[in-house]
Design a protein around this motif. Structure first.
Motif: not given
Length: 578
Positions: A191, A206-209, A211, A215-217, A219
């Motif tokens: 993250h 980062l992935k668009t969907d 977590r 935080g955001d995953l 990519n």
């Protein structure tokens, strides 16, 4: 193609339509290639320079995603760093294998009053007296603010400037190698921190969907993920090549969601193996994993990721519950009297068994007949297991002197790779709390509130949680080196040093085979390590055992363990090695 094979100001930025290089007061146009990489349209300055990038029509100069230095913080310009300018003295350093070694984990900012790499160098003689082979540094990459645990970093290849920057880091590694110590660097690729993360403005990092906890995953398997993976791999290899480290501790790898045909961890281990062969010295990769899955360290040709070792929280949990009786939250399952025996014999406690905290079956068995036990890194304390308690309280607050030494004895004579956490070796009275210095007031408040919510499941009183943003929380977490010179602290330190000598002179204690442990009805834990036996009284009453006439008492935890003729008596919480 790695960044080292490109120009030093080349930039991967498929998102913006225009990129300009801002360097030493000049603005230089950049040309975009079909692969999303931008290259300066004209020659630029050599030598050490400050620089950044302008994206589209935004006048804000952004730092280089692959920056090596951030002298003005994570929102400031990057500064070039040339590894060739440092005069290394470790050309004859042979490296060190993990097997048979012990690790010492430290946080640069709290290890010494000064909180710098150079100040930490002055403590190497102390570390050598503990018999450790590796120093493991908590993350040192750039983050916003002055002090932090380091897991909120946003520029993975830049060394935090207040610690000493890249030059100070190199001096530290070089000094460790002169002293015969390897260096393991804790790195975070699962993250990005909440302040100063500009990566999404450059590319699909980062992935668009989805977590994870923090935080955001990242990519790792979506569109253009090949460049994101290369970004991570280049940063990881940089520590080995440009900073001469001997290993990486990979933070929370269970949070790396990767459905690629070859998992990022397997790709990393393959590249590190190649680099190891080229450098001619051992390189180590250690996973922090919550999965209890031996696939982490299973060789790649057998379907695993091929890492060197992984942390085992189960060992810590079983040990803590056996000595403190604390059985709330994720400790609950470890109240089983056989929990500690199981982790000695089988490595994991949860190896396909039901976890009440997770409310599901968890883990997989370890093939103990073919897996070296040194592949598990174990500890009685570490930054997580101390700092993620409500107050950051150490075991010093909960156990007496002899119990603390008994914990050390069981950890350092275990079949696994032992790790110590800064200050435990003298029963430091200082807490190690969670601390931050976010300049943004709203972010600081959100972090503090989040910590309180986290502790609810453990049944800890939220009123006792120190404010992470309070500078005193950080100051109180600094070690007090005056403690180790007297009283109980000096005696505990002497016991750790005696255990270090025992490991150095008793090869049976270093054998990487899983233990042969048992526990009697009266609470006596027996761990057989080759021709040696480790005994610990974990019941409520003293226990006495008749030893063989030729038995040699090699170590006792204190006055609770005494030998009269061939009769060994152990008070509750005491132990011995014979």
């Amino acid at each position: 193609m790695t960044r080292s094979e490109r120009g030093r100001f080349d930039l991967w930025a498929p998102v913006p339509d225009q990129v300009r290089l801002s360097i030493e007061g000049d603005v230089v146009a950049m040309r975009r290639g079909d692969d999303g990489w931008w290259t300066p349209a004209q020659a630029v300055a050599d030598g050490e320079v400050d620089y950044g990038y302008l994206l589209d029509d935004d006048p804000t100069v952004l730092p280089d995603p692959r920056s090596r230095r951030q002298p003005d913080g994570v929102h400031g310009r990057s500064r070039t760093d040339d590894p060739a300018t440092f005069a290394w003295t470790d050309s004859n350093w042979p490296g060190r294998p993990l097997e048979g070694s012990a690790i010492y984990e430290l946080h640069v900012g709290t290890f010494t009053p000064e909180g710098t790499f150079d100040a930490a160098l002055d403590k190497l003689d102390h570390l050598l007296s503990l018999g450790v082979g590796f120093v493991e540094l908590m993350p040192v990459n750039a983050f916003n603010g002055t002090h932090n645990w380091g897991y909120d970093g946003v520029l993975w290849s830049a060394v935090h400037e207040p610690y000493g920057g890249p030059a100070g880091y190199r001096r530290f590694v070089d000094g460790c190698h002169r002293a015969g110590l390897g260096v393991i660097q804790d790195v975070v690729h699962n993250h990005l921190g909440p302040s100063g993360n500009y990566l999404p403005r450059f590319g699909p990092y980062l992935k668009t969907d989805g977590r994870n906890t923090w935080g955001d995953l990242i990519n790792l398997d979506g569109e253009a993920s090949h460049e994101v993976r290369r970004f991570i791999l280049d940063s990881a290899l940089m520590w080995f090549q440009d900073f001469h480290v001997d290993g990486l501790r990979l933070d929370a790898v269970h949070a790396l969601e990767d459905a690629s045909p070859v998992h990022l961890l397997a790709e990393l281990s393959a590249e590190v193996d190649l680099l190891q062969a080229r450098l001619g010295r051992p390189l180590t990769l250690i996973a922090e994993s919550d999965l209890n899955d031996i696939a982490m360290v299973t060789p790649r040709d057998e379907g695993g990721h091929g890492l060197t070792a992984q942390w085992s929280d189960d060992f810590h949990h079983a040990l803590r519950v056996a000595f403190t009786g604390e059985a709330s939250g994720y400790y609950a399952d470890f109240a089983d009297q056989d929990a500690l025996v199981k982790v000695f014999n089988e490595g994991f406690f949860h190896n396909g068994t039901y976890s009440s905290f997770r409310e599901r079956d968890h883990g997989r068995p370890i093939p103990t007949g073919t897996t070296p036990s040194s592949r598990l890194v174990v500890y009685s304390q570490n930054h997580d297991q101390v700092g993620n308690r409500a107050r950051g309280d150490r075991l010093t607050e909960h156990l007496d002197e002899e119990q603390l030494v008994c914990l050390a004895m069981l950890t350092l004579t275990s079949p696994y790779t032992p790790m110590l956490f800064q200050g435990e070796e003298w029963a430091s009275s200082r807490p190690f709390a969670f601390f931050t210095s976010h300049p943004e007031a709203d972010l600081g408040r959100a972090v503090a509130e989040g910590r309180v919510a986290e502790f609810a499941r453990m049944g800890w009183d939220p009123a006792t949680v120190p404010d992470p943003q309070d500078p005193d929380t950080f100051a109180r977490s600094k070690l007090d080196w005056d403690e180790l010179r007297s009283g109980m602290h000096a005696r505990v330190l002497a016991a750790y040093q005696e255990l270090a000598k025992l490991r150095a002179t008793q090869p049976d204690l270093l054998t990487p085979s899983f233990g042969r442990a048992s526990r009697d009805d009266d609470g006596l834990l027996t761990l057989r390590r080759g021709s040696r036996t480790v005994l610990a009284a974990l019941g409520d009453e003293p226990v006495t055992r008749e030893l063989e006439p030729e038995a040699e008492l090699l170590f006792v935890t204190g006055p609770g363990a005494r030998l009269e003729g061939t009769r060994l008596t152990l008070a509750p919480g005491s132990g011995a090695v014979v």
